[in-house]
Design an enzyme around this catalytic site. Sequence first.
Site, PDB file in Angstrom:
ATOM      1  N   CYS A 205      26.728 -11.397 -54.853  1.00 32.34           N
ATOM      2  CA  CYS A 205      27.237 -12.806 -54.732  1.00 32.34           C
ATOM      3  C   CYS A 205      25.878 -13.593 -54.112  1.00 32.34           C
ATOM      4  O   CYS A 205      25.028 -12.929 -53.233  1.00 32.34           O
ATOM      5  CB  CYS A 205      28.220 -12.869 -53.655  1.00 32.34           C
ATOM      6  SG  CYS A 205      29.859 -12.283 -54.322  1.00 32.34           S
ATOM      7  N   CYS A 233      30.428  -2.673 -51.084  1.00 35.25           N
ATOM      8  CA  CYS A 233      31.741  -3.520 -50.930  1.00 35.25           C
ATOM      9  C   CYS A 233      32.982  -2.880 -51.051  1.00 35.25           C
ATOM     10  O   CYS A 233      33.894  -3.614 -50.906  1.00 35.25           O
ATOM     11  CB  CYS A 233      31.518  -4.515 -52.113  1.00 35.25           C
ATOM     12  SG  CYS A 233      31.526  -3.873 -53.664  1.00 35.25           S
TER      13      CYS A 233
END
Length: 242
Positions: A205, A233
Amino acid sequence: MSNTALNIVDIDNTLATQSPQQILRYALEQFDNIAISFSGAEDVVLVDMAHKIRPDIKVFSLDTGRLHAETYQFIEKVRNHYNIDIQIAMPNGPDVEALVKQKGLFSFYQDDHKECCGIRKIAPLRATLGDLDAWITGQRKDQSPGTRAVIPVIQEDKAFAGEGRSLTKFNPLANWSSAQVWDYIRTYGVPYNALHDRGFVSIGCEPCTRPTGPGQHEREGRWWWEEATKKECGLHAVNIDA
């Protein structure tokens, strides 16, 4: 250890000595309901290889809503280059709205990235994998010495299997290096994210990714404000938990 687990270990021992193309061919022969998880350079190499074996290969990508503009352009470039459909998995809107309302747009800088990733990445991935029997990832052992050093070529994905069902995970590039990935990309003219030309190696991101400097490991550009051994993540939780 179950007979299934023993069988997986035996298959992994055999596949570990084979090329990514051979591993992919095995995966596609064993499973009809299988898809490639696509986001980065490794994944598009797998798309290129798999497309030559099965042109209608299923591909999905997670859109967190926080990706770079270049990443969205990259997804479209790959879609058009291979003339394939890429399923876009998005987070649940009300869950994102609730997090932002409670903690703002950048809570991960104060807390850690796992809560945001859980909503924007893990939940959509779990929903997508719930409709599959197997999936293919671009993980490499040298991407993260702390969490990926021992990933097998094939494994039971207990983290995302769900109750009463099995899910098989293939990592055909487990034994490749970054140099091998990029040699393939250049040799076969494979599309890649334009951010790579600007020093980005591992791309996630936009708020959580930055270029890496000379001598830095590729994962140091991800969640740089956190301790180095936590650069995951949760998409590949099976690396640690299984």
